[in-house]
Design a protein around this motif. Structure first.
Motif, PDB file in Angstrom:
ATOM      1  N   MET A  16       0.847  -1.196   0.000  1.00 46.82           N
ATOM      2  CA  MET A  16       0.000   0.000   0.000  1.00 46.82           C
ATOM      3  C   MET A  16       0.884   1.248   0.000  1.00 46.82           C
ATOM      4  N   ASP A  17       0.251   2.419  -0.215  1.00 49.16           N
ATOM      5  CA  ASP A  17       1.016   3.666  -0.225  1.00 49.16           C
ATOM      6  C   ASP A  17       1.378   4.106   1.200  1.00 49.16           C
ATOM      7  N   LEU A  18       0.421   3.919   2.125  1.00 49.68           N
ATOM      8  CA  LEU A  18       0.546   4.505   3.454  1.00 49.68           C
ATOM      9  C   LEU A  18      -0.041   3.576   4.507  1.00 49.68           C
ATOM     10  N   ALA A  19       0.406   3.756   5.748  1.00 46.95           N
ATOM     11  CA  ALA A  19      -0.170   2.993   6.865  1.00 46.95           C
ATOM     12  C   ALA A  19      -0.306   3.911   8.058  1.00 46.95           C
ATOM     13  N   ASN A  20      -1.216   3.557   8.971  1.00 44.52           N
ATOM     14  CA  ASN A  20      -1.348   4.390  10.172  1.00 44.52           C
ATOM     15  C   ASN A  20      -0.479   3.839  11.292  1.00 44.52           C
ATOM     16  N   ALA A  21      -0.580   4.484  12.460  1.00 43.04           N
ATOM     17  CA  ALA A  21       0.341   4.172  13.563  1.00 43.04           C
ATOM     18  C   ALA A  21      -0.102   2.983  14.394  1.00 43.04           C
ATOM     19  N   SER A  22      -1.258   2.424  14.125  1.00 40.37           N
ATOM     20  CA  SER A  22      -1.820   1.205  14.714  1.00 40.37           C
ATOM     21  C   SER A  22      -3.280   1.373  15.097  1.00 40.37           C
ATOM     22  N   MET A  23      -3.959   0.239  15.181  1.00 43.13           N
ATOM     23  CA  MET A  23      -5.347   0.143  15.664  1.00 43.13           C
ATOM     24  C   MET A  23      -5.314  -0.860  16.816  1.00 43.13           C
ATOM     25  N   TYR A  24      -6.449  -1.072  17.496  1.00 41.43           N
ATOM     26  CA  TYR A  24      -6.422  -1.983  18.647  1.00 41.43           C
ATOM     27  C   TYR A  24      -5.963  -3.381  18.255  1.00 41.43           C
ATOM     28  N   ASP A  25      -6.591  -3.937  17.221  1.00 40.55           N
ATOM     29  CA  ASP A  25      -6.243  -5.292  16.791  1.00 40.55           C
ATOM     30  C   ASP A  25      -6.790  -5.532  15.387  1.00 40.55           C
ATOM     31  N   GLY A  26      -6.573  -6.734  14.886  1.00 44.05           N
ATOM     32  CA  GLY A  26      -7.027  -7.050  13.537  1.00 44.05           C
ATOM     33  C   GLY A  26      -8.533  -6.978  13.372  1.00 44.05           C
ATOM     34  N   ARG A  85     -12.254  16.957  16.046  1.00 41.69           N
ATOM     35  CA  ARG A  85     -13.538  16.921  15.330  1.00 41.69           C
ATOM     36  C   ARG A  85     -14.708  16.471  16.197  1.00 41.69           C
ATOM     37  N   ARG A  86     -14.414  15.952  17.357  1.00 42.30           N
ATOM     38  CA  ARG A  86     -15.447  15.444  18.262  1.00 42.30           C
ATOM     39  C   ARG A  86     -16.421  14.527  17.507  1.00 42.30           C
ATOM     40  N   GLU A  87     -17.735  14.822  17.529  1.00 42.99           N
ATOM     41  CA  GLU A  87     -18.665  13.828  16.963  1.00 42.99           C
ATOM     42  C   GLU A  87     -18.526  13.654  15.449  1.00 42.99           C
ATOM     43  N   LYS A  88     -17.769  14.531  14.780  1.00 38.85           N
ATOM     44  CA  LYS A  88     -17.609  14.398  13.329  1.00 38.85           C
ATOM     45  C   LYS A  88     -16.305  13.677  12.955  1.00 38.85           C
ATOM     46  N   ALA A  89     -15.629  13.111  13.925  1.00 43.36           N
ATOM     47  CA  ALA A  89     -14.342  12.457  13.676  1.00 43.36           C
ATOM     48  C   ALA A  89     -14.511  11.188  12.835  1.00 43.36           C
ATOM     49  N   THR A  90     -13.400  10.718  12.219  1.00 45.16           N
ATOM     50  CA  THR A  90     -13.460   9.487  11.430  1.00 45.16           C
ATOM     51  C   THR A  90     -13.643   8.257  12.322  1.00 45.16           C
ATOM     52  N   SER A  91     -13.291   8.390  13.596  1.00 44.08           N
ATOM     53  CA  SER A  91     -13.394   7.280  14.537  1.00 44.08           C
ATOM     54  C   SER A  91     -13.287   7.868  15.932  1.00 44.08           C
ATOM     55  N   ASN A  92     -13.677   7.088  16.945  1.00 41.74           N
ATOM     56  CA  ASN A  92     -13.492   7.602  18.310  1.00 41.74           C
ATOM     57  C   ASN A  92     -12.152   7.149  18.891  1.00 41.74           C
ATOM     58  N   ILE A  93     -11.325   6.477  18.088  1.00 41.30           N
ATOM     59  CA  ILE A  93     -10.083   5.905  18.631  1.00 41.30           C
ATOM     60  C   ILE A  93      -9.165   7.006  19.160  1.00 41.30           C
ATOM     61  N   CYS A  94      -8.536   6.734  20.291  1.00 39.88           N
ATOM     62  CA  CYS A  94      -7.606   7.685  20.912  1.00 39.88           C
ATOM     63  C   CYS A  94      -6.337   6.905  21.250  1.00 39.88           C
ATOM     64  N   THR A  95      -6.331   6.208  22.382  1.00 40.54           N
ATOM     65  CA  THR A  95      -5.221   5.316  22.706  1.00 40.54           C
ATOM     66  C   THR A  95      -5.129   4.246  21.622  1.00 40.54           C
ATOM     67  N   ASN A  96      -3.898   3.943  21.189  1.00 43.02           N
ATOM     68  CA  ASN A  96      -3.752   2.851  20.223  1.00 43.02           C
ATOM     69  C   ASN A  96      -2.857   1.771  20.826  1.00 43.02           C
ATOM     70  N   GLN A  97      -1.991   1.164  20.031  1.00 45.09           N
ATOM     71  CA  GLN A  97      -1.188   0.041  20.528  1.00 45.09           C
ATOM     72  C   GLN A  97       0.299   0.377  20.397  1.00 45.09           C
ATOM     73  N   ALA A  98       0.652   1.626  20.652  1.00 48.32           N
ATOM     74  CA  ALA A  98       1.981   2.135  20.315  1.00 48.32           C
ATOM     75  C   ALA A  98       3.146   1.224  20.716  1.00 48.32           C
ATOM     76  N   LEU A  99       3.166   0.767  21.957  1.00 46.79           N
ATOM     77  CA  LEU A  99       4.320  -0.008  22.405  1.00 46.79           C
ATOM     78  C   LEU A  99       4.371  -1.369  21.696  1.00 46.79           C
ATOM     79  N   VAL A 100       3.197  -1.906  21.389  1.00 45.27           N
ATOM     80  CA  VAL A 100       3.132  -3.163  20.656  1.00 45.27           C
ATOM     81  C   VAL A 100       3.586  -2.929  19.215  1.00 45.27           C
ATOM     82  N   ALA A 101       3.220  -1.777  18.678  1.00 44.65           N
ATOM     83  CA  ALA A 101       3.686  -1.424  17.333  1.00 44.65           C
ATOM     84  C   ALA A 101       5.209  -1.308  17.317  1.00 44.65           C
TER      85      ALA A 101
END
Lengths: 445, 501
Positions: free
Chosen positions: A111-121, A303-319
């Motif tokens: 892929m062109d780009l990836a994000n910094a992580s999500m909770y899990d698969g 963006r509060r309620e208009k955000a793309t997701s409510n995700i905040c904490t991710n899995q940084a140390l696991v990443a």
């Protein structure tokens, strides 16, 4: 300190809590323990938790070797005990590591780009579907039944309240998605097709053919990857629009199911619809290269309620574990590692096929395969357990039609002798069942 | 250069330069070794056909010492709790005990497969059960799920349960009330679950305006999401009245437990009327933040919401062993694969064991004491927009400093030069130019004094030489980064320089 604050006792500080709700007793929890007692308590629990067993389980959680440098590095306090890198000048270490993680995930997934992580698969796959809905303006999804059953359950939970109807598409005798059925399932309101490859049965899908069906109808293709090590030898899903990956295989302990490391990767044109944090390169006022969290206008704290997701904490140390793993194996090692996995599984499947039926022939596999036995695999497994072996995952819980089938997994850590022992025990049990079946016939004769 | 204000806490020292790992890569370097293959090799081209991958692109090739140095050098560019106070408000940056890390890595717990038979998972299940019991006692709630992966994920789970509950009553209802002081995740979560968000104004004491709530509450409202203490660090003194108001019209009270560090062992949300709440194990229960995660966001509920908990739940089976129960027809379903961030359960439970009832009470008292000590030390130097008593955190504003053109973010950047991580800037939104400071219980008085001294010194600098503060940080490896350029033309990955033709 009390004097400095101008109070007589600490209790004064709790006067805002109405008296009737103040807790005046001790909490009924275990008493304070010394460090040695804590260590003992958890070591006891470990003894009751499969310590010393040989396992053939995969199914979305894989046992790969974790190079020791991973834990040596992630336990550095500067990584372990820092927060989300919002203050970039004071968090360049975390930010540069994320930037490298994003780069390597992009390279591996095609892929062109990836994000910094999500909770899990599983949650990553659900977020990918919601992302596809935003991008296409369409409202429904088509999901392969060979997607990890628990990912499907999570997706159901998310989709129900987003009013995203989901249609299931079955698999063929090869274990691959039934393309004819897929063709008819996709319509003009389909935002995406979501498949997994290697799929839940370990079978590798024909991504290009599926992408062609999706794109012809204006839908996106999302590919879920649960076994990241496969990317070392299996062509990545370059024709996909979003890859939703579980990177646990890359140096993350099994840990009874978590924490793991989801991650989304996509095409450049979709980046502003991608949830989760992103690190980007920039310069300071002296022109020096540095990294910041960027495109935050997608996120909840702006963006509060208009955000793309409510995700905040991710899995940084696991990443970071994943990052170090990818760095250790690198361009050559990942390929060799993947080959070892394929070789072990191919050998094991070959051995099993002498005594039982290995399902889903005719399509390439990675490191998992489905073995069908005459006897209920739960019964076989409980016998194997007596030999300190955890057999393959019985599938009837997730696929009622695969009543006597189990999903077996081999990795680079599975030795030939482990395989031979397990195959021997399964063969023995198959023979005894066949003999039992045979006996009454002899009586009749 | 104003040297008289140099800090007692930090001094500049040599820090190693380090490029991107890709820039160090060259063919032939390796840090891996596999054992000899003990089964026949496979012809991958034959097995995979067109699905065989030929090339891994720009993946690095580096040696082990280079990897160790690379990540160690990067690590030294970070600030961390292990280096000093990390007063990020609402984030509860407390000490992360090392015994937690040790027990989480014990063989058997670290290697347990989520699908291994329950018979050989009793230890893991017992950890989940014991932690659940402790958290229920701490919150005063009736039932719990450990499945959510983080706070926001817990909110999502909680709100799904709110929705499922109302649906079971015949009407899902339409909206969620959220105070204007709330975390951004609250409205984002409500939207994810398909609810409209209605703002609730705070009163002049920084608390939920109960009269306004009474006016806004009706049968369309599914729940109120409230953080208590709220993001001003203020305990909602009328929380029980708020609960009564909600319940009288059939609504539910959701509590965001982000600030639970102010309450543990001193009061219990279940006792003051909360129906559903999440906890952040990475805040209150000392699991490490790790540069942004992993977290863990258990959701505790009252009896009426128990049927809606995500599957599976841990139960005691008839034979006395523990197991998972999947057959729960009213469940909201699964919110993630497997059972949650189990590794965080181990750490949180180790923290609870290390504290016990006395230690947890002491922890809460020290956290509140430390916040009030800072408040007293900086009152008058910085504007305190709400004089309402503070619990575990205190919110100032940049009102005095902004007269000189210096904003909260500028003050924060200057604080970095003094060797402290900044407080939370510009949040909560109801305070213009907020400085939100949460010291936690972990800080000794010496560290708090250094912090107060630094903040006072910065306030003096603003009077004497505001431009110097505006240009901060001065002592970091890099100065302020161009975030606008980063967002306008995003560079989100490394690519090799195009080689000359």
């Amino acid at each position: 300190m009390l004097q400095a604050i101008g109070i007589r006792s600490v209790d004064d500080l709790f006067s805002p809590i109405p008296a009737e709700f103040r807790l005046t007793r001790d909490l009924a929890i275990p008493r304070q323990m010394a460090e040695s007692e804590i260590v003992d308590w958890f070591k006891q629990r470990a003894k009751e938790s499969g310590e010393g067993y040989t396992s053939f389980l995969g199914a979305g959680a894989y046992s790969h070797y974790r190079p020791v440098v991973i834990d040596a590095l992630v336990q550095r306090g500067e990584f372990l005990t820092s927060y989300t890198p919002y203050q970039a000048e004071f968090a360049q270490g975390t930010l540069q590591a994320i930037f490298e993680f994003q780069t390597m995930i992009s390279e591996l997934t095609g892929m062109d780009l990836a994000n910094a992580s999500m909770y899990d698969g599983s949650t990553g796959a659900a977020e990918a579907v919601m992302m596809a809905v935003r991008i296409t303006g369409r409202h429904s999804g088509v999901i392969a039944r060979s997607l990890h059953p628990e990912y499907r359950e999570v997706l159901d939970t998310y989709a129900t309240h987003q009013a995203i109807p989901l249609r299931m598409v079955s698999f063929k005798d090869t274990g691959q998605v039934d393309l004819k059925e897929l063709e008819t399932a996709v319509d003009d309101d389909t935002a995406c097709i979501l498949i997994q490859s290697p799929n839940f049965f370990g079978t590798i899908e024909d991504i290009e053919a599926i992408a062609e069906i999706a794109h012809r109808r204006g839908a996106l293709l999302i590919v879920s990857i649960a076994e990241a090590v496969s990317l070392g030898i299996v062509e990545p899903p370059r024709a996909a629009d979003i890859v939703a990956m579980e990177a646990q295989s890359f140096g993350v302990p099994l840990g009874f199911g978590g924490p793991y490391c989801g991650v989304l990767a996509t095409k450049e044109k979709f980046v502003r619809q991608m949830p989760g944090r992103l690190a980007g390169q920039t310069v300071d006022k002296n022109g020096k290269r540095g990294f910041v969290l960027t495109l935050a206008t997608r996120e909840q704290h702006i963006r509060r309620e208009k955000a793309t997701s409510n995700i905040c904490t991710n899995q940084a140390l696991v990443a970071l574990m994943v990052n170090i793993f990818m760095t250790v194996y690198g361009k050559v090692g990942l390929r060799e590692l993947a080959k070892h996995n394929m070789a072990k599984a191919a050998y094991a499947a070959g051995q099993f096929s002498k005594h039982a039926r290995v399902r889903f022939a005719g399509a390439p596999r990675f490191n998992e395969f489905v073995v069908e036995t005459s006897e209920d695999p739960y019964a076989i497994n409980s016998r194997l357990l007596g030999h300190k072996i955890v057999g393959g995952l019985p599938l009837k819980k997730f696929y009622p039609e695969l009543r006597h089938a189990a999903l077996w997994c081999c990795t680079e850590l599975t030795t030939r002798s482990m395989i031979d022992t397990a195959v021997g025990l399964v063969a023995e049990s198959e023979r005894s069942v066949l003999n039992k079946d045979a006996e009454p016939e002899e009586v009749v004769r | 250069m104003t040297t008289k204000h140099m800090t007692r806490k930090a001094t500049r020292h040599i820090s190693q330069n380090e490029g991107l790992i890709f820039e160090k890569s060259s063919p032939g370097k390796a840090a891996w070794k596999l054992p000899p293959l003990d089964v026949p090799d496979v012809d991958t081209a034959k097995l995979l056909g067109k699905q065989e991958r030929k090339d891994l692109g720009n993946m690095p090739e580096v040696s082990e010492i280079e990897i160790i140095r690379h990540f160690t050098r990067l690590s030294t560019w970070n600030y961390a709790i292990d280096l000093g106070m990390y007063p990020l408000g609402s984030c509860t940056m407390k000490y992360n005990p090392r015994v937690n890390e040790f027990v989480a890595r014990v063989e058997g717990l670290a290697n347990g497969h989520p699908y291994q038979p329950e018979k050989i998972s009793q230890g893991a299940l017992r950890i989940m059960r014991t932690l659940s019991d402790c958290l229920l006692e701490i919150t005063g709630m009736d039932a719990i799920t450990l499945q959510p992966a983080a706070g926001a994920h817990g909110e999502l789970t909680g709100m799904l349960m709110v929705r499922a509950y109302h649906e079971s009553q015949g009407n899902a209802r339409k909206k969620i009330l959220i105070p204007d002081s709330a975390h951004g995740t609250n409205p984002a979560t409500a939207a994810t679950v398909g609810y409209a968000v209605e703002n609730l104004k705070s009163n002049d004491r920084g608390m939920v305006d109960v009269a306004a709530l009474a006016a806004q509450m009706n049968e369309d409202v599914a729940a109120l999401m409230v953080t208590n203490p709220n993001t001003l660090g203020v305990f909602e003194q009328e929380i029980h009245k708020i609960a009564e108001l909600m319940h009288a019209k059939g609504g539910l009270l959701y509590m965001d437990g982000a600030n639970m560090n102010a309450l543990v062992a001193k009061t219990r949300p279940g006792d003051f009327g909360v129906d559903v709440m999440h906890l952040n194990l990475h805040k209150t229960f000392s699991t490490p933040h790790g540069g942004g995660g992993p977290g863990s966001g258990p959701v505790a509920v009252k009896k009426i919401l128990e049927p809606f908990l995500p599957t599976p739940v841990v139960i005691t089976k008839p034979d006395g062993t523990l197991g998972f129960e999947y057959n729960r027809p009213q469940s909201v379903g699964r919110v993630r694969a497997f059972y949650g961030n189990f590794g965080m359960f181990i750490r949180a439970l180790a923290y609870i064991f290390a504290n016990g009832p006395d230690g947890l009470r002491q922890t809460t008292e020290d956290a509140v004491l430390n916040a009030n000590y800072i408040r007293k030390g900086l009152e008058g130097v910085y504007d305190l927009p709400y004089s309402t008593p503070s619990m575990h955190e205190v919110v100032f504003s940049d009102k005095l400093q902004s007269k000189k053109g210096v904003k909260t973010m500028d003050l924060a950047k200057r604080l970095i030069d003094y060797g402290f991580h900044p407080y939370t800037t510009a949040f909560p939104l109801i305070v213009a130019g907020a400085l939100m400071i949460e010291p936690t219980e972990s800080e000794p008085k010496e560290e708090l004094d250094l912090f107060i001294e630094a903040m006072k010194s910065i306030a003096e600098e603003v009077e004497e030489d505001p431009q110097y503060v505006l240009d901060a940080p001065h002592n970091t490896r890099i100065s302020r980064l161009d975030e606008t350029a980063a967002a306008r033309k995003p560079v989100l990955r490394w690519k090799p320089e195009p080689s000359a033709p």
